[in-house]
Design a protein around this motif. Structure first.
Motif: not given
Length: 174
Positions: A114-130
């Motif tokens: 049930g885990v979605k793992f793709d570039g959109d998820v990681t880039s959004s998460l990285k941007f929010a983290c920064e």
């Protein structure tokens, strides 16, 4: 019907953004705490003034490196790169998104159902983290420089409101 749907869209978008920022905050704190735990507890750094006092002495003290401002500042500069090791999981009951590690620190196999793992998820998460690391740098350093309990809840819910939906705790006075 179209009007009713249009009124729901901003709420869904706001909730998605809130889920993202809450998840990024919680993941950021997890990663920082893990990085701190990996530092040799015997490692120290000299802090204080390097100026010589009138009596010839210096006001220099040694403090543990792991929770020093220098170490935490260094970690904040690179910790958001770890967001590429996270995926998005949707709670079927609440329809809220959470973010979970898809690559373990120690190499053990992870349950990725049930885990979605793709570039959109990681880039959004990285941007929010920064964004969070930059905006709340002082608070992160304040909380992590001392070994404190419940840093995730205290920082992400009480101090910043990023996870206000997840945990209803009275706010700290600033």
């Amino acid at each position: 019907l179209a009007l009713a749907l249009a009124s729901l869209l901003p709420t869904a978008g706001a909730r998605r953004s809130q889920d993202l920022h809450c998840g990024a905050c919680r993941a950021l704190v997890d990663e920082l705490e893990w990085e701190i735990s990996q530092v040799d507890p015997r490692k120290t750094i000299q802090m204080g003034s390097f100026r010589i006092n009138p009596d010839g002495s210096q006001s220099v003290v040694e403090v543990p490196y792991a929770r020093s401002e220098a170490h935490l500042t260094e970690l904040l500069e690179r910790v958001c790169e770890k967001m590429k090791e996270y995926g998005e999981k949707l709670d079927a009951a609440t329809h809220r998104k959470s973010y979970v590690r898809v690559i373990s620190h120690d190499g053990t196999k992870m349950d990725l159902s049930g885990v979605k793992f793709d570039g959109d998820v990681t880039s959004s998460l990285k941007f929010a983290c920064e964004s969070i690391a930059e905006e709340y740098e002082d608070e992160l350093i304040e909380f992590l420089s001392h070994e404190a309990e419940n840093v995730k809840d205290r920082l992400c819910s009480k101090r910043t409101d990023l996870c206000d939906h997840a945990l209803h705790i009275p706010h700290d006075e600033l």
